[in-house]
Structures are given as C-alpha cells and as structure tokens.
Design a protein around this motif. Structure first.
Motif, short mmCIF file in Angstrom:
data_model
loop_
_atom_site.label_atom_id
_atom_site.label_comp_id
_atom_site.label_asym_id
_atom_site.label_seq_id
_atom_site.Cartn_x
_atom_site.Cartn_y
_atom_site.Cartn_z
N GLN A 1 0.85 -1.19 0.00
CA GLN A 1 0.00 0.00 0.00
C GLN A 1 0.88 1.24 0.00
OE1 GLN A 1 -2.57 -0.32 3.39
NE2 GLN A 1 -3.52 -2.20 2.64
N HIS B 1 -6.33 2.42 3.86
CA HIS B 1 -7.50 1.55 3.89
C HIS B 1 -8.39 1.95 5.07
CE1 HIS B 1 -4.76 -1.55 6.24
NE2 HIS B 1 -4.65 -0.33 6.69
N SER C 1 -9.21 -0.12 7.37
CA SER C 1 -8.94 -1.04 8.48
C SER C 1 -8.49 -0.36 9.79
CB SER C 1 -7.92 -2.09 8.05
OG SER C 1 -8.42 -2.82 6.96
N GLN D 1 -10.88 -0.49 12.53
CA GLN D 1 -10.97 -1.71 13.35
C GLN D 1 -10.23 -1.51 14.66
OE1 GLN D 1 -9.70 -5.45 11.78
NE2 GLN D 1 -10.19 -4.93 9.66
N ARG E 1 -4.03 5.97 -1.95
CA ARG E 1 -2.78 5.26 -2.23
C ARG E 1 -2.08 5.94 -3.40
NH1 ARG E 1 -4.47 -1.13 -1.54
NH2 ARG E 1 -5.62 -0.74 0.37
N GLN F 1 -13.45 2.84 0.51
CA GLN F 1 -13.58 1.47 0.98
C GLN F 1 -14.72 1.38 1.98
OE1 GLN F 1 -9.95 -0.07 2.68
NE2 GLN F 1 -9.23 -0.81 0.70
N GLU G 1 -15.67 -1.18 5.31
CA GLU G 1 -15.02 -2.16 6.17
C GLU G 1 -16.02 -2.70 7.17
OE1 GLU G 1 -11.50 -2.06 6.01
OE2 GLU G 1 -10.96 -3.38 7.68
N PHE H 1 -3.31 -11.12 4.33
CA PHE H 1 -3.29 -9.78 4.93
C PHE H 1 -2.65 -9.96 6.30
CE2 PHE H 1 -7.14 -9.92 2.28
CZ PHE H 1 -6.87 -8.89 1.39
N PHE I 1 -3.20 -8.58 9.01
CA PHE I 1 -4.09 -8.42 10.17
C PHE I 1 -5.18 -9.48 10.25
CE2 PHE I 1 -6.47 -6.13 6.94
CZ PHE I 1 -5.46 -5.50 6.22
N THR I 2 -5.20 -10.42 9.32
CA THR I 2 -6.17 -11.52 9.40
C THR I 2 -5.45 -12.85 9.23
OG1 THR I 2 -6.65 -11.07 7.08
CG2 THR I 2 -8.29 -10.32 8.69
N GLY J 1 -11.61 -8.45 0.17
CA GLY J 1 -10.64 -9.15 1.01
C GLY J 1 -11.23 -9.31 2.40
N ALA J 2 -10.89 -10.40 3.07
CA ALA J 2 -11.47 -10.63 4.39
C ALA J 2 -10.61 -11.62 5.16
CB ALA J 2 -12.89 -11.17 4.25
N ALA K 1 -13.22 -9.84 9.76
CA ALA K 1 -13.21 -8.49 9.19
C ALA K 1 -13.20 -8.63 7.68
CB ALA K 1 -11.98 -7.73 9.64
N PHE K 2 -13.75 -7.63 7.03
CA PHE K 2 -13.69 -7.64 5.57
C PHE K 2 -13.60 -6.20 5.08
CE2 PHE K 2 -18.11 -7.54 6.84
CZ PHE K 2 -18.63 -6.50 6.10
N GLY K 3 -13.06 -6.01 3.90
CA GLY K 3 -12.96 -4.66 3.35
C GLY K 3 -13.04 -4.71 1.84
N1 PHE Z 1 -7.63 -3.54 4.29
C1 PHE Z 1 -7.54 -4.52 3.24
C2 PHE Z 1 -7.15 -3.80 1.94
O1 PHE Z 1 -7.29 -2.63 1.87
C3 PHE Z 1 -8.82 -5.26 3.04
C4 PHE Z 1 -9.18 -6.11 4.22
C5 PHE Z 1 -9.99 -5.62 5.23
C6 PHE Z 1 -8.71 -7.41 4.32
C7 PHE Z 1 -10.31 -6.39 6.31
C8 PHE Z 1 -9.04 -8.21 5.36
C9 PHE Z 1 -9.83 -7.71 6.38
O2 PHE Z 1 -6.66 -4.40 1.02
#
Ligand code: PHE
Length: 354
Positions: free
Chosen positions: A158, A172, A174, A177, A200, A214, A216, A254, A256-257, A288-289, A311-313
């Motif tokens: 990023q 993002h 995120s 979160q 970005r 985004q 989230e 990712f 963070f997941t 993404g999640a 989590a997802f985004g």
């Molecule tokens: N933040 C990630 C992105 O921008 C997307 C994401 C969010 C992935 C939450 C997993 C969980 O690419």
C-alpha cells in the motif's frame, strides 16, 4: 394663545401638512409629529392636571375631538396610501404567465453513495453500528496496530501518502478496526461497518485512482468462526448482485487476518460461462477478508483465547463499476452531469432480474 386656540391651530396645521403627504413613510412621520409622545397635543394633555375641573372637562373634550379627528384622518389615509402603493407594485410586477418557468434541477445520488447506503442498510439490519474514522490517520492505527510494524514488507503493498513521519492519508479503512477495539472500554462484542475515503500513491487510469472509497466490516464476539464470515459475505453478495449469486473463497494474505481470504462472486453477466467482464474465468473478485489476527485482537485489548472475529474490506468504486457497468473509475470524480443523471432512477432498484 389659549389652549383651545392652540388646538385649533394644531388641527389647521395638520390639515395643511397632510395635503403634501403621499407615501406611508411620510404618513408615519405625520403620526409621530401630531400624535406622538412629543407632539403638541400630548403636551397639552400633560398640562390638564393643573386646570380646574370645569376647564379640564371642556379642554378634555376638545382635546379628544382634535385627537380623534387627526387619528381618523390618518387611518383613512393610511389605508388609501397602502392600497395605492399595492396597486403600483402589482402594476409594476405584472406576471407573464406565458413565460417558461425557472427549472430547478434536482440532484441525484452519486453511484458510490447508492452502493454504500445499500451495504450499510444490510449491515444495520443485522445490528451493526455505522462508524467513522479520520482520513488523516496515524501510522499507529493504519499499520502498527494491524500487525504491520515499521519495515514490514506488507507496507509496500500500500504505497502511502505520508504527511509527517507518523501521519499519513489512510491507505484503507482497516485502522477503524483498531480504533473500535481500543475505544470499546468494556471489551464487549463489536459489530461495526465503516466507509470513507482512502488514499494510495497510484497513477490514475481507468482502473486506478489515488483516492477511492472502501467499506469495512468488523465482528468480534465469542465463538465467531469462518462460517459466520462466509454466511455474512454470501448475504452481502446476493444483496449487491442478485439472489442467484454464488461465492467462492480463495486463500490470500493480509497481515491483520489469519487465515486471510479473498471472495469472488459468480459472474452476474454470464453466470460462470465466461465473458469479458469476468475475463473468461466465470468469477469476479470483490473483496478481502479474514479472521482477525490474534495479535490484532491482543493489541486492541481483546483476549484472543476468549474472543474471535472476522473483518472484511472492499473498494466501493469496484462494486459500483461492476454493478452499474461503468468501465472507467475516473467517471466517479469528473462531476459530469450526464454521467450522474443516469443514476436518477437506479436508486432502490434491485438486481433480482439479473
Ligand atoms: N484492508 C484490506 C485492503 O485494503 C482489506 C481487508 C480488510 C482485508 C479487512 C481483510 C480484512 O486491502
């Protein structure tokens, strides 16, 4: 001059003065001059007290007569002048009913807003709170609290706009979160959805924009598993792209997941047969999640032995482009009324027919 003569003199001068009056402003001045607190008539009435009862009676009567006369005359004239002024105004402002009216253009909802609201509506109906976070974000929340320490290679995924050493435009959504976890002092379950601008360092072209949106989602509770995530994202895909959508889970990464996944939906255009929209694969990537990484939970103050979460985004531009068949991301920011007007009727339409 005795008082009676004075009164007569006042009425005479009023009669003379009033002849020259032809607008309401001057008429008001006349009222002040002849009946106001500092008028001569008022002065005479103030002196009544020093007279004998007989004189008082007599003068009082003439005073009243004079006042009534002036008052009546002023009222009549006020009405007359008001009517005259109204007629003049109406004559001047004649309305030409044959002229075309002024058209007020009604704005339309921006396609990004349409998609955002649709997603928020779904999650709010499932008990999620809508949350906000700052676009000018701290490195701490944007990266560190998400398990991306300084020097971590994931930072290169990023490319960021740094404002100072520690502040950047968020890459993002995120970081919200991390903020949501830290802000929850009771460390109770969390269900939030958050959308907004992200940035970005990209060269703008048909599919890239340095500024984009985004949305989230974060769900933390006891016993949350991958199947909860899958069910939730299936619902989301159907809501956005029609009841007959299937989803496919691909493994991803990712920081963070863990595990991390990417979600594809079955192509709504060809229904998996292969077409130009899905690049002949039958599937389209939409988000993404993953399950929130134990370290991220811990940094947010949650005990990973007790709590788990998902989590997802996703990028709203991408969803809107797919949903509305838009082939250039730059349309979203060009403010071209011809582009925006097309979304006049779309709001509230569903994709059921697709
Ligand atoms: N933040 C990630 C992105 O921008 C997307 C994401 C969010 C992935 C939450 C997993 C969980 O690419």
């Amino acid at each position: 001059m005795d008082n009676n003569e004075k009164l007569k003199y006042i009425v005479d001068s009023y009669n003379k003065d009033i002849k020259t009056i032809d607008d309401s402003l001057k008429l008001n001045e006349m009222r002040v001059k002849y009946l106001g607190k500092k008028s001569e008539i008022q002065e005479i009435s103030l002196n009544l007290g020093s007279l004998s009862i007989e004189e008082k009676k007599e003068l009082g009567k003439s005073l009243n007569e004079a006042k009534k006369y002036i008052e009546g005359d002023l009222n009549r004239l006020t009405e007359e002048i008001k009517n005259k002024e109204l007629t003049t105004k109406l004559n001047k402002e004649k309305i030409d009913l044959t002229l075309p009216g002024t058209k007020f253009e009604l704005g339309t909802k921006h396609p990004i807003s349409i998609v955002r609201e649709e997603i928020e509506e779904l999650f709010v109906s499932m008990g999620y709170d809508v949350l906000d976070g700052p676009e000018l974000e701290e490195d701490l929340y944007n990266f560190e609290m998400l398990n991306i320490p300084k020097g971590h290679p994931a930072r290169d995924m990023q490319d960021s706009f740094y404002i100072t050493e520690e502040k950047l435009l968020r890459t993002h959504t995120s970081p919200v979160q991390a903020r949501a976890m830290l802000n929850n002092k009771e460390k109770s379950p969390i269900r939030i959805i958050c959308s907004g601008y992200t940035y970005r360092k990209d060269n703008d072209d048909a599919t890239h924009s340095h500024q984009f949106h985004q949305i989230e989602g974060l769900f933390i509770d006891e016993n949350i598993s991958m199947s909860d995530l899958k069910g939730t994202l299936e619902l989301l895909s159907k809501k956005l792209f029609g009841e007959s959508r299937e989803i496919r889970i691909r493994s991803s990464y990712f920081p963070f997941t863990e595990p991390s996944i990417e979600i594809d939906i079955s192509c709504f255009n060809c229904n998996k047969k292969g077409c130009s929209i899905c690049k002949n694969s039958g599937w389209i990537e939409i988000l993404g999640a993953g399950m929130v990484h134990p370290s991220v939970l811990r940094m947010g103050g949650y005990d990973p032995d007790k709590y788990s979460g998902f989590a997802f985004g996703m990028g709203l531009e991408r969803i809107a482009m797919l949903k509305f068949g838009i082939n250039d991301v730059r349309y979203f920011y060009s403010n071209d009324i011809r582009f925006l007007n097309q979304f006049n009727k779309i709001e509230g339409d569903s994709n059921e027919s697709k």
